[in-house]
Design an enzyme around this catalytic site. Sequence first.
Site, PDB file in Angstrom:
ATOM      1  N   GLY A  36       0.853  -1.206   0.000  1.00  0.00           N
ATOM      2  CA  GLY A  36       0.000   0.000   0.000  1.00  0.00           C
ATOM      3  C   GLY A  36       0.878   1.242   0.000  1.00  0.00           C
ATOM      4  O   GLY A  36       0.702   2.165  -0.812  1.00  0.00           O
ATOM      5  N   HIS A  37       1.854   1.257   0.907  1.00  0.00           N
ATOM      6  CA  HIS A  37       2.791   2.391   0.949  1.00  0.00           C
ATOM      7  C   HIS A  37       3.568   2.493  -0.367  1.00  0.00           C
ATOM      8  O   HIS A  37       3.772   3.578  -0.909  1.00  0.00           O
ATOM      9  CB  HIS A  37       3.802   2.205   2.085  1.00  0.00           C
ATOM     10  CG  HIS A  37       3.203   2.173   3.461  1.00  0.00           C
ATOM     11  ND1 HIS A  37       3.181   1.040   4.223  1.00  0.00           N
ATOM     12  CD2 HIS A  37       2.628   3.137   4.215  1.00  0.00           C
ATOM     13  CE1 HIS A  37       2.622   1.300   5.392  1.00  0.00           C
ATOM     14  NE2 HIS A  37       2.266   2.568   5.415  1.00  0.00           N
ATOM     15  N   LYS A 151      -7.167   4.853   1.776  1.00  0.00           N
ATOM     16  CA  LYS A 151      -7.475   3.928   2.871  1.00  0.00           C
ATOM     17  C   LYS A 151      -7.864   4.719   4.132  1.00  0.00           C
ATOM     18  O   LYS A 151      -8.748   4.327   4.877  1.00  0.00           O
ATOM     19  CB  LYS A 151      -6.241   3.053   3.118  1.00  0.00           C
ATOM     20  CG  LYS A 151      -6.069   2.509   4.500  1.00  0.00           C
ATOM     21  CD  LYS A 151      -6.543   1.103   4.559  1.00  0.00           C
ATOM     22  CE  LYS A 151      -6.208   0.368   5.837  1.00  0.00           C
ATOM     23  NZ  LYS A 151      -5.788   1.141   6.959  1.00  0.00           N
ATOM     24  N   SER A 188      -0.363  -1.743   8.180  1.00  0.00           N
ATOM     25  CA  SER A 188       0.752  -2.158   9.050  1.00  0.00           C
ATOM     26  C   SER A 188       0.231  -2.984  10.223  1.00  0.00           C
ATOM     27  O   SER A 188       0.945  -3.807  10.777  1.00  0.00           O
ATOM     28  CB  SER A 188       1.475  -0.930   9.584  1.00  0.00           C
ATOM     29  OG  SER A 188       1.890  -0.114   8.517  1.00  0.00           O
TER      30      SER A 188
HETATM   31  P1  AMP Z   1       0.589   4.849   7.699  1.00  0.00           P
HETATM   32  O1  AMP Z   1       1.988   4.342   7.670  1.00  0.00           O
HETATM   33  O2  AMP Z   1      -0.424   3.842   8.103  1.00  0.00           O
HETATM   34  O3  AMP Z   1       0.477   6.162   8.437  1.00  0.00           O
HETATM   35  O4  AMP Z   1       0.227   5.192   6.190  1.00  0.00           O
HETATM   36  C1  AMP Z   1       1.011   6.065   5.417  1.00  0.00           C
HETATM   37  C2  AMP Z   1       0.266   6.385   4.142  1.00  0.00           C
HETATM   38  O5  AMP Z   1       0.035   5.182   3.418  1.00  0.00           O
HETATM   39  C3  AMP Z   1      -1.107   7.023   4.395  1.00  0.00           C
HETATM   40  O6  AMP Z   1      -1.317   8.046   3.448  1.00  0.00           O
HETATM   41  C4  AMP Z   1      -2.045   5.866   4.206  1.00  0.00           C
HETATM   42  O7  AMP Z   1      -3.345   6.249   3.804  1.00  0.00           O
HETATM   43  C5  AMP Z   1      -1.345   5.102   3.103  1.00  0.00           C
HETATM   44  N1  AMP Z   1      -1.780   3.710   3.084  1.00  0.00           N
HETATM   45  C6  AMP Z   1      -1.778   2.825   4.121  1.00  0.00           C
HETATM   46  N2  AMP Z   1      -2.310   1.644   3.751  1.00  0.00           N
HETATM   47  C7  AMP Z   1      -2.681   1.786   2.449  1.00  0.00           C
HETATM   48  C8  AMP Z   1      -3.307   0.924   1.493  1.00  0.00           C
HETATM   49  N3  AMP Z   1      -3.678  -0.307   1.798  1.00  0.00           N
HETATM   50  N4  AMP Z   1      -3.528   1.411   0.258  1.00  0.00           N
HETATM   51  C9  AMP Z   1      -3.182   2.681  -0.078  1.00  0.00           C
HETATM   52  N5  AMP Z   1      -2.587   3.538   0.778  1.00  0.00           N
HETATM   53  C10 AMP Z   1      -2.344   3.102   2.022  1.00  0.00           C
END
Ligand code: AMP
Length: 282
Positions: A36-37, A151, A188
């Site tokens: 996703g990231h 997401k 995560s």
């Molecule tokens: P996080 O590390 O959870 O703070 O996420 C960092 C970025 O990655 C944020 O903009 C989230 O929305 C994006 N993100 C996390 N999971 C996904 C996913 N499954 N698909 C798309 N973007 C994601």
Amino acid sequence: MLEFDKLVNIHEWCSDRRKEGLSIGFVPTMGALHQGHMSLIKIARKNCDIVISSIFVNPTQFNVASDYEKYPITIEEDSLMLKEEGCDAVFIPPVLEIYPESDTYDLDVDLGYIGECMEASKRPGHFEGVMQVVKRLLEIVTPDVLYLGRKDYQQFRVVGKMVETYNLPVKVEQCPIVREDDGLAMSSRNRRLSPEARQAATSLSMSLAAIVDGWQQHDPHHLTQKYTQKLNEHHLIDVEYLDIVDNETLRPINDWNETENAIVCVAAYVGGIRLIDNATIY
Ligand code: AMP
């Protein structure tokens, strides 16, 4: 790929790139990276000259201390993934680099209803923390484009409002949700699910898909009731909210005629791990 832990160093490096006329795309993360990231990095790579990511588990956005303490940390694997995806630089600061004790970081953003509903109501203070850290990071990295995942749809809307309020010179782009083969939205937190909870977690995206497929046959209230109940029947699942809302105002919809664009958002504990997901209905 360059690695920075001091804000002065990355700030200076970014300023130099900007002076060369290069565009900067920025992907902030909390690490424990997955595809996703990586999809955000890929989109940034395609559209900007320079791609910068950050890994920072932001303490101010966690309303539950144990959730912060248990957040997975996998810096070495993360760096490798970013490097392989063609990221130019990563910023991995210690907490005091982002929040020096001498300063305060209270923001004044009138979020209105989007700062009261769903995630905001279940995680008090969460978006204040998110806005704080994103504003700090934007000031340090000075990107042209900020890439956020859909997401975290409400987060995308909140950050957009913060950027607008402070008139920050950055474009905010939303990127599609990346899912596992069985539909579970990548997160995560998924790595903290037990095998049984991992299996149960697929019901979240399956319920969203069923709502998206069958919305025309029922009113919104019927669907949210039905699927909340259905999900809660699983002994490992505890739904916090399952709302069908207008994608602009995030206000719940009682009748399909009330909105041009509806989305369904869910948050649930699955085996004790809090997961969120959403899907566009139309
Ligand atoms: P996080 O590390 O959870 O703070 O996420 C960092 C970025 O990655 C944020 O903009 C989230 O929305 C994006 N993100 C996390 N999971 C996904 C996913 N499954 N698909 C798309 N973007 C994601």
